[in-house]
Design a protein around this motif. Structure first.
Motif, PDB file in Angstrom:
ATOM      1  N   ALA A   1     -42.650   0.845 -60.365  1.00  8.69           N
ATOM      2  CA  ALA A   1     -42.519   1.160 -58.940  1.00  8.69           C
ATOM      3  C   ALA A   1     -41.517   0.244 -58.265  1.00  8.69           C
ATOM      4  O   ALA A   1     -40.742   0.669 -57.393  1.00  8.69           O
ATOM      5  N   GLY A   2     -41.513  -1.033 -58.655  1.00 13.11           N
ATOM      6  CA  GLY A   2     -40.565  -1.956 -58.065  1.00 13.11           C
ATOM      7  C   GLY A   2     -39.130  -1.633 -58.433  1.00 13.11           C
ATOM      8  O   GLY A   2     -38.196  -1.889 -57.650  1.00 13.11           O
ATOM      9  N   LEU A   3     -38.917  -1.058 -59.607  1.00 17.17           N
ATOM     10  CA  LEU A   3     -37.553  -0.732 -60.037  1.00 17.17           C
ATOM     11  C   LEU A   3     -36.928   0.360 -59.170  1.00 17.17           C
ATOM     12  O   LEU A   3     -35.706   0.364 -58.951  1.00 17.17           O
ATOM     13  N   VAL A   4     -37.741   1.309 -58.689  1.00 17.80           N
ATOM     14  CA  VAL A   4     -37.176   2.426 -57.924  1.00 17.80           C
ATOM     15  C   VAL A   4     -37.499   2.316 -56.436  1.00 17.80           C
ATOM     16  O   VAL A   4     -37.287   3.276 -55.676  1.00 17.80           O
TER      17      VAL A   4
ATOM     18  N   PRO B   1     -32.918  -2.110 -48.661  1.00 21.77           N
ATOM     19  CA  PRO B   1     -31.525  -2.265 -48.185  1.00 21.77           C
ATOM     20  C   PRO B   1     -30.803  -3.364 -48.966  1.00 21.77           C
ATOM     21  O   PRO B   1     -31.356  -4.443 -49.192  1.00 21.77           O
ATOM     22  N   GLY B   2     -29.600  -3.079 -49.395  1.00 24.27           N
ATOM     23  CA  GLY B   2     -28.773  -4.074 -50.068  1.00 24.27           C
ATOM     24  C   GLY B   2     -29.153  -4.331 -51.513  1.00 24.27           C
ATOM     25  O   GLY B   2     -28.581  -5.219 -52.142  1.00 24.27           O
ATOM     26  N   ARG B   3     -30.101  -3.591 -52.027  1.00 24.43           N
ATOM     27  CA  ARG B   3     -30.528  -3.819 -53.408  1.00 24.43           C
ATOM     28  C   ARG B   3     -29.981  -2.710 -54.307  1.00 24.43           C
ATOM     29  O   ARG B   3     -30.127  -1.529 -54.009  1.00 24.43           O
ATOM     30  N   GLN B   4     -29.346  -3.132 -55.399  1.00 26.28           N
ATOM     31  CA  GLN B   4     -28.809  -2.157 -56.336  1.00 26.28           C
ATOM     32  C   GLN B   4     -29.905  -1.762 -57.330  1.00 26.28           C
ATOM     33  O   GLN B   4     -30.487  -2.608 -58.004  1.00 26.28           O
ATOM     34  N   GLY B   5     -30.198  -0.489 -57.390  1.00 30.46           N
ATOM     35  CA  GLY B   5     -31.244  -0.011 -58.274  1.00 30.46           C
ATOM     36  C   GLY B   5     -30.689   0.395 -59.634  1.00 30.46           C
ATOM     37  O   GLY B   5     -29.504   0.235 -59.927  1.00 30.46           O
ATOM     38  N   PRO B   6     -31.556   0.933 -60.454  1.00 33.00           N
ATOM     39  CA  PRO B   6     -31.107   1.375 -61.776  1.00 33.00           C
ATOM     40  C   PRO B   6     -30.212   2.600 -61.666  1.00 33.00           C
ATOM     41  O   PRO B   6     -30.215   3.293 -60.635  1.00 33.00           O
ATOM     42  N   PRO B   7     -29.434   2.904 -62.706  1.00 32.12           N
ATOM     43  CA  PRO B   7     -28.595   4.109 -62.661  1.00 32.12           C
ATOM     44  C   PRO B   7     -29.457   5.362 -62.529  1.00 32.12           C
ATOM     45  O   PRO B   7     -30.664   5.359 -62.830  1.00 32.12           O
ATOM     46  N   GLY B   8     -28.827   6.462 -62.086  1.00 25.94           N
ATOM     47  CA  GLY B   8     -29.568   7.673 -61.797  1.00 25.94           C
ATOM     48  C   GLY B   8     -30.388   8.182 -62.972  1.00 25.94           C
ATOM     49  O   GLY B   8     -31.526   8.637 -62.810  1.00 25.94           O
ATOM     50  N   LEU B   9     -29.826   8.146 -64.180  1.00 25.14           N
ATOM     51  CA  LEU B   9     -30.542   8.637 -65.360  1.00 25.14           C
ATOM     52  C   LEU B   9     -31.864   7.898 -65.541  1.00 25.14           C
ATOM     53  O   LEU B   9     -32.906   8.507 -65.819  1.00 25.14           O
TER      54      LEU B   9
ATOM     55  N   ARG C   1     -35.938   9.086 -64.469  1.00 25.68           N
ATOM     56  CA  ARG C   1     -36.989   9.051 -65.486  1.00 25.68           C
ATOM     57  C   ARG C   1     -38.184   8.233 -65.009  1.00 25.68           C
ATOM     58  O   ARG C   1     -39.338   8.620 -65.235  1.00 25.68           O
ATOM     59  N   ILE C   2     -37.919   7.115 -64.336  1.00 26.17           N
ATOM     60  CA  ILE C   2     -39.023   6.265 -63.866  1.00 26.17           C
ATOM     61  C   ILE C   2     -39.838   6.993 -62.805  1.00 26.17           C
ATOM     62  O   ILE C   2     -41.080   6.939 -62.806  1.00 26.17           O
ATOM     63  N   VAL C   3     -39.169   7.689 -61.888  1.00 30.01           N
ATOM     64  CA  VAL C   3     -39.899   8.459 -60.873  1.00 30.01           C
ATOM     65  C   VAL C   3     -40.780   9.511 -61.537  1.00 30.01           C
ATOM     66  O   VAL C   3     -41.935   9.729 -61.153  1.00 30.01           O
ATOM     67  N   ARG C   4     -40.252  10.167 -62.548  1.00 31.99           N
ATOM     68  CA  ARG C   4     -41.042  11.181 -63.258  1.00 31.99           C
ATOM     69  C   ARG C   4     -42.268  10.544 -63.941  1.00 31.99           C
ATOM     70  O   ARG C   4     -43.376  11.100 -63.900  1.00 31.99           O
ATOM     71  N   LEU C   5     -42.103   9.381 -64.591  1.00 31.53           N
ATOM     72  CA  LEU C   5     -43.232   8.715 -65.247  1.00 31.53           C
ATOM     73  C   LEU C   5     -44.298   8.324 -64.235  1.00 31.53           C
ATOM     74  O   LEU C   5     -45.505   8.482 -64.487  1.00 31.53           O
ATOM     75  N   LEU C   6     -43.861   7.820 -63.073  1.00 33.53           N
ATOM     76  CA  LEU C   6     -44.828   7.441 -62.028  1.00 33.53           C
ATOM     77  C   LEU C   6     -45.548   8.668 -61.482  1.00 33.53           C
ATOM     78  O   LEU C   6     -46.752   8.625 -61.181  1.00 33.53           O
ATOM     79  N   ARG C   7     -44.823   9.779 -61.336  1.00 35.08           N
ATOM     80  CA  ARG C   7     -45.454  11.015 -60.853  1.00 35.08           C
ATOM     81  C   ARG C   7     -46.493  11.511 -61.849  1.00 35.08           C
ATOM     82  O   ARG C   7     -47.608  11.878 -61.480  1.00 35.08           O
ATOM     83  N   ASP C   8     -46.145  11.535 -63.143  1.00 33.21           N
ATOM     84  CA  ASP C   8     -47.064  12.052 -64.160  1.00 33.21           C
ATOM     85  C   ASP C   8     -48.314  11.192 -64.296  1.00 33.21           C
ATOM     86  O   ASP C   8     -49.399  11.705 -64.597  1.00 33.21           O
ATOM     87  N   SER C   9     -48.171   9.876 -64.104  1.00 29.41           N
ATOM     88  CA  SER C   9     -49.323   8.984 -64.254  1.00 29.41           C
ATOM     89  C   SER C   9     -50.174   8.919 -62.982  1.00 29.41           C
ATOM     90  O   SER C   9     -51.215   8.252 -62.971  1.00 29.41           O
TER      91      SER C   9
END
Length: 805
Positions: free
Chosen positions: A653-656, A660-668, A672-680
């Motif tokens: 959850a912290g990764l996605v 403001p001003g924080r660079q997150g992981p690449p879209g790919l 995937r992380i959003v999908r894993l959090l949704r499924d769980s």
């Protein structure tokens, strides 16, 4: 030379040649074809006629102490002499023998009649030493190189095709028409066959020797013919010529020693190529002594090991191999009515596969084989004739059925046995005793073994096979499904015992005297040099193999390596095998209390290092890390540890999280992380849809949005879209809004994403999109549904579910 005088030559006791050097002692030299049934019968007849005082055989001279074992009741060919350098099992060689090998029949005859028998070829100690120092590489023609994948018995330029060995495609059958001089050296039998008017050297040898059921082989004539061939054959390269000279010098020295000891009748069984060098008056001993002076030697160990017919086949790469060991075994063991008995066996093989073969068909096949032999001027139908009869009559032209016959009968897969008192390393004895106790047969035919780990015997079998795999003895190969399993009660193995595994067992014996002790020592040794992922895989293998003594040192090495390894991908790769190993402990009744602590520490390190690792990744690195995240997420779910699950979910959850001003992981990776959090269930479906909508807004470049969609929809995303029409409509609207240029850019990414969906999912998505298009045109989602007719079904469903209608 014509075939007829040779075929009618009769050898009697009075024709035995005398050796002047022996003061009238009679020396009978039998030049044979290695692994030839006709030669084997002829040798037995010659021995019965001569009744020798001593029998000399072509084979390693230092194998004499093993001769007595040939007479044991439980010694069953095919077997092989195995020689290996002491302490270096990979440097090894085999000398195989079948029931139909002339040398084996001479050996058995001598042992059973109480006649002294000696091997007379270069000692294995010299053969293996010459291979090491390059002074004449390769082995004698009866030998096969050792190692994991034994090579051919002869090296480049090995001359003695004239030993009566089976020929490959380098003979006259390839149509190359080599010159006479080259043919004499490369294939002397072909030269003799050509002189007799034959275009096929195999057929000539069969007619002259193998098919002679009522008379011994014409050894004296063959010796004279080989002498003529040797006289005109071109010279070998220097190293190979030196080796051949040494071999024949050693054979003569052993013969002189036997004669000096007072033997009056000596039988020598050797390859036909060497017969002229041992016949008649022997040259001065001093010359041979000089030839053998300075012969290199290594310290070697020798023993008998089981062999198989398939390893005798020329197709296996064995230099002295034959094309049809099963057929030759039949010819030797069934001298009366061989063709009839063979075709009856063929019918049995076909009937076992539920192929219809009548008795009348067998009779017709016998008649056809005999007719073909008469038309071709052969004294007896050979393999070519019975094969054509089998194809035409019994198989009705079906090549697949003929291939089955070839594999089962023509080549065969018989496995020999050696006596219990045969010298063996303790590890080999323990392996065979354990296999016998577990009712596992060392079978050369591949078979499938299904194991239920809830049963004690099957659990012990699984542990034995895993221990052997850890030692590099690949008797069993685990089914692919086992490697993907997260812990079940079933295992599937493919078992096949290959003779060269004897070398693997000897090599593994340096680790211990029992399979368990050796596997434990090998695992501990591997732990000292393994990487972090390899260490976790090793932990899993130790649990599968049931090695509790190996676990503590391996786990200590794992803990140290994990603390020092800063590569987050290594840490993530290491976690799933640990979790699987912890899960296996329940099935296999293996204590693994320390595994949970190591896995917990590893997960903490992964969660601490992952936020920094997801920044500034290119596409390839993002894909690799996505696979690692998937594996860790699956392992955490399998682990069922609440504390670990909460820590992992919070990290994702912290990764996605949008800051403001924080660079997150690449879209790919973010998708995937959003999908894993949704499924769980850690992220509501509405929030996941909101984030997808935010990603698909006009402010996000189309390629970045396509990468996010690929990550979100990968691995089961089609089902998500089928059941969530709001997400599907959102994605459909985004695709429809793309300008032509951007659509062209993202089309390959979208095709890759949607191409990974199953065909039923794609059909369901198409139907949903059509319904959505109708709704946008004002038709409504319930268009085509008669609510009045559906009401009774809805009331019935509500009653079954116990909910208000």
């Amino acid at each position: 030379m014509s075939a007829e005088p040779v075929a009618q030559e009769q050898v009697t006791h009075e024709q035995v040649r005398s050796s002047p050097a022996a003061g009238g002692a009679r020396v009978r030299v039998c030049g044979v074809r290695h692994h030839g049934p006709g030669s084997a019968r002829a040798v037995l007849a010659a021995l019965e006629s001569l009744q020798p005082d001593v029998v000399l055989l072509e084979g390693p001279a230092d194998a004499d102490p093993l001769v007595a074992l040939a007479g044991a009741a439980d010694m069953e060919p095919p077997v092989a002499l195995l020689a290996h350098v002491t302490g270096e099992p990979r440097t090894s060689a085999f000398w195989p023998f079948a029931v139909f090998s002339p040398e084996w029949q001479a050996l058995r005859w001598a042992v059973l009649h109480g006649v002294p028998v000696r091997f007379c070829d270069l000692p294995a100690a010299a053969v293996l030493a010459m291979r090491d120092d390059g002074s004449g590489t390769g082995e004698p023609e009866g030998a096969e190189s050792g190692g994991a994948e034994p090579g051919p018995g002869r090296e480049d330029g090995e001359p003695p095709r004239g030993d009566g060995e089976e020929h490959g495609d380098d003979g006259p059958r390839d149509g190359a028409a080599p010159g006479t001089a080259e043919l004499l050296r490369a294939d002397p039998l072909a030269a003799l066959a050509a002189a007799a008017g034959y275009d096929d050297p195999e057929r000539w040898w069969d007619d002259v020797v193998e098919s002679r059921l009522d008379a011994p082989a014409p050894f004296d004539v063959i010796t004279d013919a080989m002498a003529a061939v040797r006289e005109h054959a071109p010279a070998l390269p220097a190293a190979e010529e030196e080796r051949e000279t040494r071999r024949e010098a050693h054979m003569r020295q052993v013969l002189r020693a036997v004669l000096k000891e007072g033997a009056q009748r000596v039988a020598v069984v050797c390859g036909a190529w060497h017969a002229p060098a041992l016949s008649g008056k022997l040259p001065p001993a001093a010359a041979d002594a000089r030839t053998l002076r300075g012969l290199p030697r290594r310290r070697v160990s020798l023993t008998w090991v089981p062999w198989t017919h398939s390893r005798l086949a020329a197709a296996s790469g064995y230099g002295a191999g034959v094309d049809s060991p099963g057929w030759y075994h039949h010819l030797f063991t069934s001298p009366d009515e061989p063709v009839t008995r063979w075709l009856i066996a063929v019918a049995g093989v076909l009937r076992a596969e539920d192929l219809p073969v009548s008795t009348a068909s067998v009779i017709e096949a016998v008649r056809l084989a005999d007719a073909l032999a008469v038309m071709r001027g052969r004294p007896l139908a050979g393999l070519a004739e019975v094969t054509e009869a089998t194809r035409a009559v019994l198989c009705e032209g079906d090549e697949s059925a003929l291939h089955l016959v070839t594999r089962r009968l023509v080549v065969g897969e018989a496995l020999g046995r050696v006596p219990a008192e045969t010298p063996a390393v303790p590890l080999d004895s323990d392996l065979r005793a354990t296999a016998k106790a577990l009712r596992l047969k060392l079978d050369p035919l591949e078979r499938t073994l299904e194991l239920d780990l809830r049963k004690d015997t099957d659990l012990a079998r699984s542990r034995l096979l895993h221990r052997l795999a850890l030692l590099g003895v690949d008797w069993g190969r685990a089914a692919a499904s086992l490697t993907r399993s997260t812990g079940t009660f079933r295992e599937t193995w493919q078992l096949v015992w290959r003779p060269e595994l004897a070398v693997d067992v000897i090599e593994a014996s340096v680790w211990g005297t029992t399979v368990e002790a050796a596997a434990t020592a090998r695992a501990v040794e591997r732990a000292g040099e393994a990487t972090l992922p390899q260490l976790t895989a090793l932990v899993e293998r130790c649990l599968l193999a049931g090695l509790p003594q190996a676990l503590p040192p391996v786990l200590r090495a794992l803990d140290v390596r994990a603390a020092a390894d800063a590569d987050v991908e290594h840490l993530m790769t290491a976690l799933p095998p640990l979790v699987r190993a912890h899960r296996y402990s329940d099935v296999r009744r293996t204590g693994s209390g320390d595994l949970a602590q190591v896995a917990d520490a590893l997960l903490v390190r992964v969660c601490a290092a992952l936020p920094a690792a997801v920044v500034s990744l290119d596409d390839d690195a993002a894909r690799d890390l996505r696979r690692a995240v998937d594996a860790v997420h699956e392992a955490v779910g399998l682990w069922e540890d609440p504390r670990g699950s909460r820590l992992w979910s919070a990290t994702l959850a912290g990764l996605v999280a949008v800051e403001p001003g924080r660079q997150g992981p690449p879209g790919l990776l973010a998708g995937r992380i959003v999908r894993l959090l949704r499924d769980s269930g850690d992220l509501p479906a509405a929030e996941a849809a909101r984030r997808l909508g935010f990603t698909l807004s006009r402010g996000t470049p189309a390629p970045a949005a396509a990468g996010w969609v690929e990550g979100f929809l990968g691995s089961g995303g089609g089902t998500v879209l089928v059941h969530d029409e709001d997400l599907l409509a959102l994605l459909d609207a985004w695709v429809c809004s793309l300008p032509e240029r951007e659509f062209t850019d993202v089309l390959p990414l979208l095709r890759r994403t949607f191409g990974g969906f199953a065909a039923p999912e794609r059909r369901a998505l198409g139907d949903a999109l059509r319904r959505g298009s109708g709704a946008r045109r004002g038709e409504g989602r319930s268009a085509g549904v008669d609510e009045e007719r559906a009401a009774p079904a809805l009331r019935t469903a509500a009653m079954l579910l116990g909910v208000p209608a």
